[in-house]
Design an enzyme around this catalytic site. Structure first.
Site, mmCIF file in Angstrom:
data_model
loop_
_atom_site.group_PDB
_atom_site.id
_atom_site.type_symbol
_atom_site.label_atom_id
_atom_site.label_comp_id
_atom_site.label_asym_id
_atom_site.label_seq_id
_atom_site.Cartn_x
_atom_site.Cartn_y
_atom_site.Cartn_z
ATOM 1 C CE LYS A 1 23.323 68.749 -29.676
ATOM 2 N NZ LYS A 1 24.270 67.715 -30.188
ATOM 3 N NE ARG B 1 19.244 63.931 -28.050
ATOM 4 C CZ ARG B 1 20.247 64.710 -27.609
ATOM 5 N NH1 ARG B 1 20.014 65.845 -27.026
ATOM 6 N NH2 ARG B 1 21.483 64.322 -27.766
ATOM 7 N NE ARG C 1 32.313 65.656 -25.059
ATOM 8 C CZ ARG C 1 31.051 65.855 -25.402
ATOM 9 N NH1 ARG C 1 30.617 67.067 -25.689
ATOM 10 N NH2 ARG C 1 30.216 64.840 -25.472
ATOM 11 N NE ARG D 1 28.445 63.911 -22.378
ATOM 12 C CZ ARG D 1 27.754 64.557 -23.310
ATOM 13 N NH1 ARG D 1 27.907 65.874 -23.464
ATOM 14 N NH2 ARG D 1 26.909 63.915 -24.083
ATOM 15 N NE ARG E 1 26.382 60.552 -26.989
ATOM 16 C CZ ARG E 1 27.553 61.157 -26.744
ATOM 17 N NH1 ARG E 1 28.617 60.438 -26.411
ATOM 18 N NH2 ARG E 1 27.650 62.458 -26.835
HETATM 19 P P1 AP5 Z 1 30.180 70.010 -28.176
HETATM 20 O O1 AP5 Z 1 30.036 71.474 -28.326
HETATM 21 O O2 AP5 Z 1 30.208 69.430 -26.824
HETATM 22 O O3 AP5 Z 1 29.091 69.267 -29.076
HETATM 23 P P2 AP5 Z 1 27.588 68.874 -28.744
HETATM 24 O O4 AP5 Z 1 26.861 68.927 -30.046
HETATM 25 O O5 AP5 Z 1 27.090 69.693 -27.616
HETATM 26 O O6 AP5 Z 1 27.826 67.354 -28.339
HETATM 27 P P3 AP5 Z 1 27.182 66.494 -27.162
HETATM 28 O O7 AP5 Z 1 28.054 65.302 -26.982
HETATM 29 O O8 AP5 Z 1 26.877 67.325 -25.991
HETATM 30 O O9 AP5 Z 1 25.878 66.062 -27.894
HETATM 31 P P4 AP5 Z 1 24.815 65.049 -27.468
HETATM 32 O O10 AP5 Z 1 23.680 65.478 -28.294
HETATM 33 O O11 AP5 Z 1 25.235 63.648 -27.646
HETATM 34 O O12 AP5 Z 1 24.703 65.226 -25.889
HETATM 35 P P5 AP5 Z 1 23.587 65.831 -24.955
HETATM 36 O O13 AP5 Z 1 24.251 66.290 -23.742
HETATM 37 O O14 AP5 Z 1 22.713 66.763 -25.704
HETATM 38 O O15 AP5 Z 1 31.485 69.590 -28.992
HETATM 39 C C1 AP5 Z 1 31.958 68.254 -28.947
HETATM 40 C C2 AP5 Z 1 33.483 68.256 -28.871
HETATM 41 O O16 AP5 Z 1 34.010 68.787 -30.077
HETATM 42 C C3 AP5 Z 1 34.044 69.139 -27.737
HETATM 43 O O17 AP5 Z 1 35.159 68.522 -27.190
HETATM 44 C C4 AP5 Z 1 34.405 70.444 -28.462
HETATM 45 O O18 AP5 Z 1 35.440 71.107 -27.822
HETATM 46 C C5 AP5 Z 1 34.807 69.935 -29.825
HETATM 47 N N1 AP5 Z 1 34.521 70.901 -30.901
HETATM 48 C C6 AP5 Z 1 33.459 71.754 -30.981
HETATM 49 N N2 AP5 Z 1 33.515 72.484 -32.110
HETATM 50 C C7 AP5 Z 1 34.631 72.072 -32.770
HETATM 51 C C8 AP5 Z 1 35.230 72.452 -34.009
HETATM 52 N N3 AP5 Z 1 34.692 73.387 -34.781
HETATM 53 N N4 AP5 Z 1 36.346 71.801 -34.387
HETATM 54 C C9 AP5 Z 1 36.907 70.838 -33.607
HETATM 55 N N5 AP5 Z 1 36.400 70.445 -32.407
HETATM 56 C C10 AP5 Z 1 35.271 71.053 -32.002
HETATM 57 O O19 AP5 Z 1 22.712 64.546 -24.619
HETATM 58 C C11 AP5 Z 1 23.253 63.481 -23.878
HETATM 59 C C12 AP5 Z 1 22.180 62.454 -23.580
HETATM 60 O O20 AP5 Z 1 21.146 63.046 -22.774
HETATM 61 C C13 AP5 Z 1 21.423 61.871 -24.786
HETATM 62 O O21 AP5 Z 1 22.135 60.802 -25.364
HETATM 63 C C14 AP5 Z 1 20.124 61.443 -24.138
HETATM 64 O O22 AP5 Z 1 20.290 60.236 -23.439
HETATM 65 C C15 AP5 Z 1 19.869 62.537 -23.128
HETATM 66 N N6 AP5 Z 1 19.061 63.626 -23.700
HETATM 67 C C16 AP5 Z 1 19.461 64.919 -23.865
HETATM 68 N N7 AP5 Z 1 18.479 65.650 -24.423
HETATM 69 C C17 AP5 Z 1 17.440 64.808 -24.604
HETATM 70 C C18 AP5 Z 1 16.145 64.958 -25.183
HETATM 71 N N8 AP5 Z 1 15.731 66.150 -25.671
HETATM 72 N N9 AP5 Z 1 15.336 63.883 -25.218
HETATM 73 C C19 AP5 Z 1 15.737 62.688 -24.734
HETATM 74 N N10 AP5 Z 1 16.959 62.458 -24.203
HETATM 75 C C20 AP5 Z 1 17.793 63.503 -24.147
HETATM 76 MG MG MG Z 2 26.324 69.238 -25.696
#
Ligand code: AP5
Ligand code: MG
Length: 189
Positions: free
Chosen positions: A14, A89, A128, A134, A146
């Protein structure tokens, strides 16, 4: 306005693909995870609260998250549109976003859902973890939590957008550029 919900499990890409969409369409990128992490870094009250959930891989409560997201949207004057990354979410967040956008005479244009198998998610996040700093990447048990929370609480949000004919699944395996092209095609169609 072009308002895109970029959806998918942890590690689906994402954040990575949001950067591409920002360049292509001039949208404002709002990642709730990034905003929470900035608050943690800044040691705000919101950051302290969010950290207690995020470090365990649990969701931050809806009320807090919705309020924060709305205040972030309001910071932008006449944007071309938004990419919502990591929001909504829960179904409650999806309903709140619809209501909030309607108040502002706009709506979600599309949900694009990155589809990536669980094994690949774990591989990406473990890799990562070496560089991200993180807390929620550092422990395989938290990564699993997660993914489980995503399946149970977040995946059902897709139904909300399917019912509005706004859902589109996007194959999230391949090179970053290949996936970007799939997203552009979906939005330009
Ligand atoms: P990346 O692009 O970072 O993926 P992502 O989908 O953004 O993954 P996140 O870990 O950020 O998702 P998340 O939903 O767990 O975290 P968030 O910060 O939203 O890619 C991942 C890795 O893969 C990178 O190293 C990248 O380089 C690599 N990659 C990308 N594309 C690739 C490809 N094609 N091939 C190979 N490698 C590739 O949320 C974190 C926490 O915040 C949650 O757990 C929750 O506690 C809280 N939170 C956030 N939003 C909310 C909400 N709306 N409600 C409640 N709690 C929330
Ligand atoms: Mg992200």
């Amino acid at each position: 306005m072009l308002n895109v919900v970029l959806f998918g499990p942890p590690g689906a890409g994402k954040g990575t693909q949001s950067e591409n969409l920002v360049h292509r369409f001039g949208l404002v990128h709002l990642s709730t995870g990034d905003i929470f992490r900035a608050n943690i870094k800044g040691e705000t009250e919101l950051g302290k609260l969010a950290k207690s959930y995020m470090d365990k891989g649990a969701l931050v409560p809806d009320e807090v998250t919705i309020k924060m997201l709305e205040s972030e949207v309001k910071k932008h004057n006449a944007p071309k549109g938004f990419i919502f990354d990591g929001f909504p979410r829960t179904k409650a967040q999806a309903a709140a976003l619809d209501a909030f956008l309607a108040e502002n005479d706009t709506t979600v244009t599309a949900m694009l859902a990155l589809e990536v198998p669980e094994e690949e998610l774990k591989t990406r996040l473990a890799k990562r973890a070496e560089t991200s700093g993180r807390v929620d990447d550092a422990d395989p048990a938290v990564i699993q939590k997660r993914i489980d929370v995503y399946q149970k609480e977040t995946a059902p949000v897709a139904e909300f957008y399917r019912d509005q004919d706004k859902y589109q699944g996007i194959k999230g395996l391949g090179t970053i550029e290949e996936i970007a092209q799939r997203l552009y095609q979906a939005l330009e169609a």
